[in-house]
Scaffold this motif. Structure first.
Motif, PDB file in Angstrom:
ATOM      1  N   GLN A   1       2.066  38.110 -45.890  1.00 55.66           N
ATOM      2  CA  GLN A   1       0.853  38.929 -45.902  1.00 55.66           C
ATOM      3  C   GLN A   1      -0.252  38.467 -44.965  1.00 55.66           C
ATOM      4  O   GLN A   1      -1.127  39.257 -44.617  1.00 55.66           O
ATOM      5  N   VAL A   2      -0.231  37.215 -44.573  1.00 55.47           N
ATOM      6  CA  VAL A   2      -1.345  36.631 -43.814  1.00 55.47           C
ATOM      7  C   VAL A   2      -0.812  35.906 -42.595  1.00 55.47           C
ATOM      8  O   VAL A   2       0.280  35.330 -42.621  1.00 55.47           O
TER       9      VAL A   2
ATOM     10  N   GLU B   1      -4.826  39.867 -41.822  1.00 60.97           N
ATOM     11  CA  GLU B   1      -3.894  40.502 -42.747  1.00 60.97           C
ATOM     12  C   GLU B   1      -2.778  41.098 -41.893  1.00 60.97           C
ATOM     13  O   GLU B   1      -3.035  41.818 -40.937  1.00 60.97           O
TER      14      GLU B   1
ATOM     15  N   HIS C   1     -12.473  41.194 -48.496  1.00 69.05           N
ATOM     16  CA  HIS C   1     -11.083  40.731 -48.549  1.00 69.05           C
ATOM     17  C   HIS C   1     -10.842  39.688 -49.637  1.00 69.05           C
ATOM     18  O   HIS C   1      -9.752  39.131 -49.743  1.00 69.05           O
TER      19      HIS C   1
ATOM     20  N   TYR D   1      -5.402  36.606 -50.498  1.00 72.34           N
ATOM     21  CA  TYR D   1      -5.354  36.156 -49.112  1.00 72.34           C
ATOM     22  C   TYR D   1      -5.846  34.714 -48.961  1.00 72.34           C
ATOM     23  O   TYR D   1      -5.324  33.951 -48.136  1.00 72.34           O
TER      24      TYR D   1
ATOM     25  N   ARG E   1      -3.180  32.152 -49.847  1.00 75.22           N
ATOM     26  CA  ARG E   1      -2.145  32.171 -48.805  1.00 75.22           C
ATOM     27  C   ARG E   1      -2.624  31.451 -47.544  1.00 75.22           C
ATOM     28  O   ARG E   1      -1.882  30.676 -46.934  1.00 75.22           O
TER      29      ARG E   1
END
Length: 200
Positions: A25-26, A87, A119, A124, A127
């Motif tokens: 995702q990151v 992202e 965000h 996030y 991560r």
């Protein structure tokens, strides 16, 4: 990521490189000039500055941009690393992270991260912390990564703990906000603890 002491083919190195700065995702990328204005706006937002800075005092955007650019020069063998956080699916800039002061002989860096307010609470941050610590231990050869966080910033504290950081101590009454003093917490993660828990 392989745990072998050495690689036996180029594909192993490439697999490591592919996962070094990104997960599902990151991703962490170089800081480009077009990132800096948005990063400076997030830095200056008092709603979020109060969670990370000793005093919520907006500064000229250009000075913040210059500071972030300096933190992210990524000069070889400097012991420092700074990245923009994106992202992956939409390619949106979501924050910035740094490791500072990790040079020989101590190999002990200080970690800092900033996410844009829109965000937060989406996973996030945790991560990005995991990616940065993995980068610090696997690529920079760090032995220790430390950080400091306001005791009232419980959201960030949970993220750091999920990423493996342990509480080292409490610095009493370091922050002064709303006419009152607040504590600061010191956390760290050691290479041996990271490698004891990381998946092969």
């Amino acid at each position: 990521m392989t745990t072998d002491s050495q690689w036996h083919q180029a594909g192993q190195a490439q697999s490591y490189g592919e996962a070094l700065l990104q997960d599902e995702q990151v991703c962490l990328r170089e800081v480009e000039p077009e990132d800096l204005a948005q990063l400076a706006a997030w830095w200056n937002d008092p709603q979020w500055a109060v969670l990370q800075q000793r005093i919520a005092k907006p500064r000229p955007s250009q000075r913040i941009m210059d500071m972030l650019a300096a933190w992210s020069e990524n000069k070889p063998n400097s012991g420092d690393a700074g990245f923009s956080i994106f992202e992956r699916n939409q390619g949106n800039l979501i924050g910035h992270a740094t490791l500072a002061g990790g040079a020989l002989p101590h190999r002990a860096a200080e970690f800092a991260i900033m996410l844009g307010g829109e965000h937060v609470d989406r996973g996030y941050g945790t991560r990005a912390v995991r990616l940065m610590t993995g980068y610090g231990f696997n690529e920079m050869g760090l032995n220790r990564i430390g950080l400091k966080v306001a005791a009232f910033n419980t959201r960030a504290l949970r993220s750091y703990e999920k990423a493996g950081f342990s509480l080292e101590g409490r610095e009493r009454e370091v922050y002064f906000h709303q006419g009152k003093f607040h504590d600061q917490l010191s956390l760290s993660l050691l290479a041996r603890d990271y490698f004891a828990t990381v998946r092969p």
